[in-house]
Scaffold this active site. Structure first.
Site, mmCIF file in Angstrom:
data_model
loop_
_atom_site.group_PDB
_atom_site.id
_atom_site.type_symbol
_atom_site.label_atom_id
_atom_site.label_comp_id
_atom_site.label_asym_id
_atom_site.label_seq_id
_atom_site.Cartn_x
_atom_site.Cartn_y
_atom_site.Cartn_z
ATOM 1 N N GLY A 3 0.830 -1.209 0.000
ATOM 2 C CA GLY A 3 0.000 0.000 0.000
ATOM 3 C C GLY A 3 0.865 1.260 0.000
ATOM 4 O O GLY A 3 0.597 2.209 -0.754
ATOM 5 N N TYR A 123 -4.919 -19.382 3.067
ATOM 6 C CA TYR A 123 -4.691 -18.064 2.455
ATOM 7 C C TYR A 123 -5.011 -18.131 0.954
ATOM 8 O O TYR A 123 -5.682 -17.252 0.401
ATOM 9 C CB TYR A 123 -3.229 -17.703 2.702
ATOM 10 C CG TYR A 123 -2.681 -16.498 1.986
ATOM 11 C CD1 TYR A 123 -2.909 -15.219 2.473
ATOM 12 C CD2 TYR A 123 -1.894 -16.643 0.845
ATOM 13 C CE1 TYR A 123 -2.366 -14.110 1.831
ATOM 14 C CE2 TYR A 123 -1.351 -15.545 0.205
ATOM 15 C CZ TYR A 123 -1.589 -14.286 0.707
ATOM 16 O OH TYR A 123 -1.049 -13.195 0.069
ATOM 17 N N HIS A 166 8.170 -13.027 5.975
ATOM 18 C CA HIS A 166 8.493 -13.766 4.750
ATOM 19 C C HIS A 166 9.990 -14.070 4.739
ATOM 20 O O HIS A 166 10.759 -13.531 5.541
ATOM 21 C CB HIS A 166 8.108 -12.946 3.514
ATOM 22 C CG HIS A 166 6.633 -12.900 3.281
ATOM 23 N ND1 HIS A 166 5.912 -11.734 3.281
ATOM 24 C CD2 HIS A 166 5.740 -13.887 3.054
ATOM 25 C CE1 HIS A 166 4.639 -11.998 3.046
ATOM 26 N NE2 HIS A 166 4.510 -13.301 2.908
HETATM 27 N N1 LIG Z 1 4.503 -9.495 0.672
HETATM 28 C C1 LIG Z 1 4.519 -10.345 -0.323
HETATM 29 O O1 LIG Z 1 5.524 -11.024 -0.575
HETATM 30 C C2 LIG Z 1 3.306 -10.504 -1.206
HETATM 31 C C3 LIG Z 1 3.399 -11.380 -2.291
HETATM 32 C C4 LIG Z 1 2.302 -11.550 -3.115
HETATM 33 C C5 LIG Z 1 1.134 -10.859 -2.853
HETATM 34 N N2 LIG Z 1 1.060 -10.018 -1.797
HETATM 35 C C6 LIG Z 1 -0.209 -9.343 -1.558
HETATM 36 O O2 LIG Z 1 -0.007 -7.949 -1.494
HETATM 37 C C7 LIG Z 1 -0.941 -7.381 -0.583
HETATM 38 C C8 LIG Z 1 -0.211 -6.523 0.432
HETATM 39 O O3 LIG Z 1 0.761 -7.284 1.115
HETATM 40 P P1 LIG Z 1 1.908 -6.579 1.975
HETATM 41 O O4 LIG Z 1 3.098 -7.405 1.855
HETATM 42 O O5 LIG Z 1 1.925 -5.134 1.694
HETATM 43 O O6 LIG Z 1 1.337 -6.843 3.440
HETATM 44 P P2 LIG Z 1 1.372 -5.863 4.680
HETATM 45 O O7 LIG Z 1 2.578 -5.009 4.645
HETATM 46 O O8 LIG Z 1 1.124 -6.704 5.885
HETATM 47 O O9 LIG Z 1 0.123 -4.950 4.416
HETATM 48 C C9 LIG Z 1 -1.180 -5.392 4.565
HETATM 49 C C10 LIG Z 1 -1.957 -4.262 5.175
HETATM 50 O O10 LIG Z 1 -3.320 -4.650 5.217
HETATM 51 C C11 LIG Z 1 -3.845 -4.132 6.430
HETATM 52 N N3 LIG Z 1 -5.036 -4.877 6.803
HETATM 53 C C12 LIG Z 1 -5.154 -6.203 6.963
HETATM 54 N N4 LIG Z 1 -6.409 -6.501 7.354
HETATM 55 C C13 LIG Z 1 -7.070 -5.329 7.433
HETATM 56 C C14 LIG Z 1 -8.390 -4.980 7.797
HETATM 57 N N5 LIG Z 1 -9.291 -5.893 8.161
HETATM 58 N N6 LIG Z 1 -8.743 -3.680 7.763
HETATM 59 C C15 LIG Z 1 -7.844 -2.735 7.414
HETATM 60 N N7 LIG Z 1 -6.579 -2.995 7.069
HETATM 61 C C16 LIG Z 1 -6.206 -4.284 7.080
HETATM 62 C C17 LIG Z 1 -2.727 -4.329 7.426
HETATM 63 O O11 LIG Z 1 -2.946 -3.514 8.520
HETATM 64 P P3 LIG Z 1 -2.185 -3.787 9.922
HETATM 65 O O12 LIG Z 1 -0.817 -3.246 9.718
HETATM 66 O O13 LIG Z 1 -3.005 -3.038 10.902
HETATM 67 O O14 LIG Z 1 -2.197 -5.262 10.132
HETATM 68 C C18 LIG Z 1 -1.531 -3.914 6.607
HETATM 69 O O15 LIG Z 1 -1.318 -2.531 6.676
HETATM 70 C C19 LIG Z 1 -1.704 -8.555 0.024
HETATM 71 O O16 LIG Z 1 -2.900 -8.722 -0.671
HETATM 72 C C20 LIG Z 1 -0.816 -9.729 -0.236
HETATM 73 O O17 LIG Z 1 -1.555 -10.898 -0.340
HETATM 74 C C21 LIG Z 1 2.119 -9.824 -0.963
#
Ligand SMILES: NC(=O)c1ccc[n+]([C@@H]2O[C@H](COP(=O)([O-])OP(=O)(O)OC[C@H]3O[C@@H](n4cnc5c(N)ncnc54)[C@H](OP(=O)(O)O)[C@@H]3O)[C@@H](O)[C@H]2O)c1
Length: 302
Positions: A3, A123, A166
């Site tokens: 984000g 997931y 991760h």
């Molecule tokens: N990281 C990877 O390697 C990877 C790979 C492939 C796809 N993705 C996808 O990319 C997207 C983002 O991942 P990311 O790595 O950026 O993860 P991240 O840094 O953990 O970010 C996810 C965000 O979603 C927020 N969130 C979760 N549940 C929520 C809710 N119910 N209401 C409001 N906010 C909520 C979390 O808030 P909190 O901080 O409060 O928990 C966090 O800020 C996800 O869809 C993930 O599946 C990630």
């Protein structure tokens, strides 16, 4: 992490008004709060980067939360977006939702062609529902709701939790700590042989903006670097960047996950986008951000 990278990228585009909320402001599992957000803000487009995410250990330990939290948040958001007249919705899937034995490199049509990797099945099932729901909205109502399938991501703002992170941030932290403490070896989880692909998160953000600019994007498209390496090779590269000179040992008692996971990015390339930030450069930038966050007491580890 994603984000923030998307906001960095979108803020470079003149005329874009960013609408963001923290979880404290709007919990996306709260249907009425989500509806109210869309009613008040009326966005034109949505990039859905919120999810409960985590590494292999977190997925193994909390399958119920990985399934239920992700299902609730994505259902509430996709439905509220449609009902409030949003015409463009970009959902984030992940390459770990492809079948465990999908032919490598993984092509988009491999989705739902075989059993899933058990270590992240909950997931994956939740994410598949989100991606398919977007496809159904597009088919049934003509709105452009589509998905991107990012490979393993890394970069500024990653989660460095010692157990739940991760693989790349987990290794970065452990190798940094081994260097700081003068340890003569560091142990990495698993056999070190699984092969993985990594994409710097700002490259992903750029790809997402590119997809949003297409009039008729595919229902889902892989976003990766198209290059993989073994976990042991990754650990060695990180050790070199961190400046750690001790030994690297493996721990085969820990699960390996899928033997190989590399995406075929020819569809995305054919749509005019390709990655720019090489793994070594990306890790250097990530390590610099890690050190800054650590010094400022802001390292994310939850
Ligand atoms: N990281 C990877 O390697 C990877 C790979 C492939 C796809 N993705 C996808 O990319 C997207 C983002 O991942 P990311 O790595 O950026 O993860 P991240 O840094 O953990 O970010 C996810 C965000 O979603 C927020 N969130 C979760 N549940 C929520 C809710 N119910 N209401 C409001 N906010 C909520 C979390 O808030 P909190 O901080 O409060 O928990 C966090 O800020 C996800 O869809 C993930 O599946 C990630």
């Amino acid at each position: 992490m994603v984000g923030s990278a998307v906001c960095r990228r979108l803020s470079q585009i003149p005329g874009v008004r960013l609408i963001t909320r923290t979880r404290d402001e709007v919990d996306l599992e709260d249907e009425s709060a989500v509806r109210e957000l869309f009613r008040v803000e009326k966005p034109d487009a949505v990039i859905f980067a919120a999810a409960r995410v985590g590494g292999i250990e977190a997925n193994r330990r909390y399958p119920v939360e990985f399934m239920t939290e992700n299902l609730r948040a994505q259902l509430a958001t996709i439905q509220a977006a449609y009902e409030s007249g949003v015409g463009r919705f970009l959902f984030l899937g992940s390459t770990c939702i492809y079948p465990r034995m999908a032919p490598q490199p993984i092509r988009e049509e491999a989705l739902l062609s075989g059993p899933l990797e058990p270590t992240n099945e909950a997931y994956a099932l939740a994410k598949i529902c989100g991606l398919k729901l977007c496809q159904y909205y597009r088919q049934q109502y003509g709105v452009v709701f589509h998905s991107a399938m990012p490979t393993n991501l890394y970069g500024p703002g990653d989660n460095y939790h010692p157990e739940h992170s991760h693989v790349l941030p987990g290794l970065l932290r452990r190798i940094h700590e081994a260097k700081e403490s003068g340890a003569d070896h560091v142990t990495i989880w698993g056999s070190g042989t699984p092969r993985r692909e990594f994409l710097y998160v700002d490259d992903l953000a750029d790809a997402l903006v590119h997809l949003l600019e297409l009039d008729d994007p595919p229902d889902w498209v892989n976003v990766g670097s198209g290059v993989d390496l073994s976990i042991l090779e990754l650990a060695e590269l990180i050790a070199e960047i961190v400046g750690y000179r001790g030994a690297i040992r493996t721990d085969p008692s820990r699960p390996d996950g899928m033997p190989r996971k590399l995406t075929d990015i020819s569809l995305l390339r054919s749509l005019g986008w390709q990655p720019r930030i090489e793994l070594e450069e990306g890790i250097r930038r990530t390590y610099a951000d890690f050190q800054r966050s650590l010094q400022a007491g802001l390292l994310r580890s939850a």
